[in-house]
Design a protein around this motif. Structure first.
Motif, PDB file in Angstrom:
ATOM      1  N   PRO A 175       0.958  -1.371  -0.021  1.00  0.00           N
ATOM      2  CA  PRO A 175       0.127  -0.086   0.096  1.00  0.00           C
ATOM      3  C   PRO A 175       0.631   1.189  -0.089  1.00  0.00           C
ATOM      4  N   LYS A 176       0.395   2.196  -0.885  1.00  0.00           N
ATOM      5  CA  LYS A 176       1.089   3.691  -0.717  1.00  0.00           C
ATOM      6  C   LYS A 176       0.432   4.318   0.361  1.00  0.00           C
ATOM      7  N   VAL A 177      -0.761   4.256   0.464  1.00  0.00           N
ATOM      8  CA  VAL A 177      -1.519   4.945   1.632  1.00  0.00           C
ATOM      9  C   VAL A 177      -2.314   3.849   2.392  1.00  0.00           C
ATOM     10  N   ILE A 178      -2.035   3.790   3.647  1.00  0.00           N
ATOM     11  CA  ILE A 178      -2.925   3.167   4.555  1.00  0.00           C
ATOM     12  C   ILE A 178      -4.150   3.671   4.745  1.00  0.00           C
ATOM     13  N   GLU A 179      -5.240   3.280   4.271  1.00  0.00           N
ATOM     14  CA  GLU A 179      -6.692   4.081   4.446  1.00  0.00           C
ATOM     15  C   GLU A 179      -7.290   3.209   5.469  1.00  0.00           C
ATOM     16  N   CYS A 180      -8.247   3.721   5.956  1.00  0.00           N
ATOM     17  CA  CYS A 180      -9.387   2.711   6.979  1.00  0.00           C
ATOM     18  C   CYS A 180      -9.945   1.685   6.329  1.00  0.00           C
ATOM     19  N   SER A 181      -9.363   0.474   6.292  1.00  0.00           N
ATOM     20  CA  SER A 181     -10.034  -0.639   5.404  1.00  0.00           C
ATOM     21  C   SER A 181     -10.300  -1.898   6.249  1.00  0.00           C
ATOM     22  N   ILE A 182     -10.845  -1.414   7.448  1.00  0.00           N
ATOM     23  CA  ILE A 182     -11.607  -2.287   8.325  1.00  0.00           C
ATOM     24  C   ILE A 182     -12.850  -2.906   7.785  1.00  0.00           C
ATOM     25  N   GLU A 183     -13.538  -2.074   6.832  1.00  0.00           N
ATOM     26  CA  GLU A 183     -14.701  -2.422   6.261  1.00  0.00           C
ATOM     27  C   GLU A 183     -14.491  -3.499   5.089  1.00  0.00           C
ATOM     28  N   ARG A 184     -13.243  -3.339   4.432  1.00  0.00           N
ATOM     29  CA  ARG A 184     -12.814  -4.189   3.191  1.00  0.00           C
ATOM     30  C   ARG A 184     -12.515  -5.468   3.762  1.00  0.00           C
ATOM     31  N   THR A 185     -11.874  -5.361   4.891  1.00  0.00           N
ATOM     32  CA  THR A 185     -11.309  -6.668   5.731  1.00  0.00           C
ATOM     33  C   THR A 185     -12.471  -7.431   6.125  1.00  0.00           C
ATOM     34  N   LEU A 186     -13.608  -6.821   6.643  1.00  0.00           N
ATOM     35  CA  LEU A 186     -14.892  -7.453   7.318  1.00  0.00           C
ATOM     36  C   LEU A 186     -15.476  -7.998   6.019  1.00  0.00           C
ATOM     37  N   GLU A 187     -15.565  -7.413   4.757  1.00  0.00           N
ATOM     38  CA  GLU A 187     -16.154  -8.015   3.658  1.00  0.00           C
ATOM     39  C   GLU A 187     -15.694  -9.407   3.182  1.00  0.00           C
ATOM     40  N   VAL A 188     -14.266  -9.556   3.678  1.00  0.00           N
ATOM     41  CA  VAL A 188     -13.745 -10.691   3.308  1.00  0.00           C
ATOM     42  C   VAL A 188     -13.947 -11.849   4.435  1.00  0.00           C
ATOM     43  N   ILE A 189     -13.853 -11.419   5.660  1.00  0.00           N
ATOM     44  CA  ILE A 189     -13.969 -12.377   6.780  1.00  0.00           C
ATOM     45  C   ILE A 189     -15.051 -12.318   7.624  1.00  0.00           C
ATOM     46  N   GLY A 190     -16.036 -11.225   7.214  1.00  0.00           N
ATOM     47  CA  GLY A 190     -17.124 -11.077   8.243  1.00  0.00           C
ATOM     48  C   GLY A 190     -18.282 -11.910   8.252  1.00  0.00           C
ATOM     49  N   GLY A 191     -18.410 -12.857   7.586  1.00  0.00           N
ATOM     50  CA  GLY A 191     -19.690 -13.776   7.709  1.00  0.00           C
ATOM     51  C   GLY A 191     -19.608 -14.404   9.120  1.00  0.00           C
ATOM     52  N   LYS A 192     -21.117 -14.818   9.399  1.00  0.00           N
ATOM     53  CA  LYS A 192     -21.269 -15.131  10.424  1.00  0.00           C
ATOM     54  C   LYS A 192     -20.300 -16.516  10.882  1.00  0.00           C
ATOM     55  N   TRP A 193     -20.104 -17.498  10.141  1.00  0.00           N
ATOM     56  CA  TRP A 193     -19.377 -18.621  10.373  1.00  0.00           C
ATOM     57  C   TRP A 193     -18.065 -18.588   9.952  1.00  0.00           C
ATOM     58  N   SER A 194     -17.262 -17.367   9.470  1.00  0.00           N
ATOM     59  CA  SER A 194     -16.134 -17.489   8.781  1.00  0.00           C
ATOM     60  C   SER A 194     -15.181 -17.479   9.825  1.00  0.00           C
ATOM     61  N   PHE A 195     -15.193 -17.013  11.041  1.00  0.00           N
ATOM     62  CA  PHE A 195     -14.133 -17.167  11.944  1.00  0.00           C
ATOM     63  C   PHE A 195     -14.108 -18.408  12.689  1.00  0.00           C
ATOM     64  N   LEU A 196     -15.063 -19.054  12.633  1.00  0.00           N
ATOM     65  CA  LEU A 196     -15.105 -20.578  13.199  1.00  0.00           C
ATOM     66  C   LEU A 196     -14.609 -21.304  12.131  1.00  0.00           C
ATOM     67  N   VAL A 197     -14.833 -21.170  10.821  1.00  0.00           N
ATOM     68  CA  VAL A 197     -14.185 -22.031   9.815  1.00  0.00           C
ATOM     69  C   VAL A 197     -12.552 -21.691   9.866  1.00  0.00           C
ATOM     70  N   LEU A 198     -12.316 -20.501  10.019  1.00  0.00           N
ATOM     71  CA  LEU A 198     -10.836 -20.072  10.032  1.00  0.00           C
ATOM     72  C   LEU A 198     -10.058 -20.654  11.183  1.00  0.00           C
ATOM     73  N   ARG A 199     -10.620 -20.569  12.300  1.00  0.00           N
ATOM     74  CA  ARG A 199     -10.242 -21.439  13.611  1.00  0.00           C
ATOM     75  C   ARG A 199      -9.777 -22.775  13.372  1.00  0.00           C
ATOM     76  N   GLU A 200     -10.787 -23.516  12.826  1.00  0.00           N
ATOM     77  CA  GLU A 200     -10.490 -24.973  12.262  1.00  0.00           C
ATOM     78  C   GLU A 200      -9.414 -25.184  11.298  1.00  0.00           C
ATOM     79  N   LEU A 201      -9.218 -24.338  10.491  1.00  0.00           N
ATOM     80  CA  LEU A 201      -8.121 -24.126   9.383  1.00  0.00           C
ATOM     81  C   LEU A 201      -6.991 -23.778   9.951  1.00  0.00           C
TER      82      LEU A 201
END
Length: 119
Positions: free
Chosen positions: A20-46
């Motif tokens: 990144p050239k500029v670090i913007e507030c990208s929390i929303e973009r991160t949550l789009e990738v991992i923000g599903g209800k079950w995503s955290f639990l799937v990741l925990r297992e993997l």
């Protein structure tokens, strides 16, 4: 030569980290990738290693086959995990984190520590 032979295959952009050239507030973009209800639990297992569909379903209490399928497809589309199918009867499918998915481990570990401290 056919046109297919002349075409170059572009590398999968999901596997190449950006500088990144500029670090913007990208929390929303991160949550789009991992923000599903079950995503955290799937990741925990993997984070513990490669898992098959049935193993994930048994380890994540309350998840339906449809929800697990949707979550796995979503994470695969975003380059967080890889799906490998083996030509057996029935087909054996395994899921493994990509380097992009492995990078989430420290973030989720910090969230776990925060939860232990404050909730």
């Amino acid at each position: 030569m056919s046109t297919l032979e002349n075409e170059k295959v572009a590398p999968l952009s999901n596997y190449v980290p950006k500088e990144p050239k500029v670090i913007e507030c990208s929390i929303e973009r991160t949550l789009e990738v991992i923000g599903g209800k079950w995503s955290f639990l799937v990741l925990r297992e993997l984070f513990c290693g490669t898992r098959r569909f049935g193993e994930l379903q048994r380890q994540i209490m309350g998840i339906s086959p449809k929800s697990l399928t949707d979550t796995l497809r979503h994470l695969e589309e975003h380059g967080v995990l890889e799906r490998t199918a083996y030509p057996t009867v029935p087909v054996t499918v395994e899921y493994t984190l990509t380097p992009k998915g492995e990078d989430l481990h420290q973030i989720l570990k910090e969230m776990k520590l925060w939860s232990a401290k404050w909730t």
